[in-house]
Write a protein that holds these residues in place. Structure first.
Motif, PDB file in Angstrom:
ATOM      1  N   SER A  13      31.072 -13.697 107.266  1.00 18.83           N
ATOM      2  CA  SER A  13      30.134 -12.764 107.140  1.00 18.83           C
ATOM      3  C   SER A  13      29.470 -12.511 108.394  1.00 18.83           C
ATOM      4  O   SER A  13      29.127 -13.816 108.974  1.00 18.83           O
ATOM      5  CB  SER A  13      28.965 -12.717 106.032  1.00 18.83           C
ATOM      6  N   THR A  48      24.031  -7.728 105.971  1.00 17.42           N
ATOM      7  CA  THR A  48      25.365  -8.719 106.410  1.00 17.42           C
ATOM      8  C   THR A  48      26.596  -7.574 105.900  1.00 17.42           C
ATOM      9  O   THR A  48      26.682  -7.107 104.960  1.00 17.42           O
ATOM     10  CB  THR A  48      25.213  -9.775 105.308  1.00 17.42           C
ATOM     11  N   THR A  50      30.718  -8.076 105.370  1.00 17.06           N
ATOM     12  CA  THR A  50      31.762  -8.918 105.035  1.00 17.06           C
ATOM     13  C   THR A  50      33.274  -8.364 105.341  1.00 17.06           C
ATOM     14  O   THR A  50      33.362  -6.999 105.414  1.00 17.06           O
ATOM     15  CB  THR A  50      31.927  -9.647 103.499  1.00 17.06           C
TER      16      THR A  50
END
Length: 64
Positions: A13, A48, A50
């Motif tokens: 991430s 964030t 991912t």
């Protein structure tokens, strides 16, 4: 993950602001959609990303 329709692998991430910088974008001149939601520029550092995400990045270009 998908970035503008292209498969990319992150491996871990990462903050959206860091990803944009790594990809060569100037964060003051982009709009970002993350999984169908527009992300405010003030939230780039706290968002964030991912490998499961889908990003659409649009750059603003000046001209006349």
């Amino acid at each position: 993950m998908l970035i503008n329709g292209e498969e990319k692998a992150l491996g871990c991430s990462i903050a959206l602001s860091e990803l944009l910088t790594q990809l060569g974008y100037r964060t003051a001149f982009v709009a970002v959609e993350l999984n169908g939601n527009i992300i405010k520029q003030t939230d780039f550092g706290s968002t964030t990303i991912t490998d499961a995400d889908k990003l659409e990045i649009v750059s603003f270009v000046g001209g006349g």
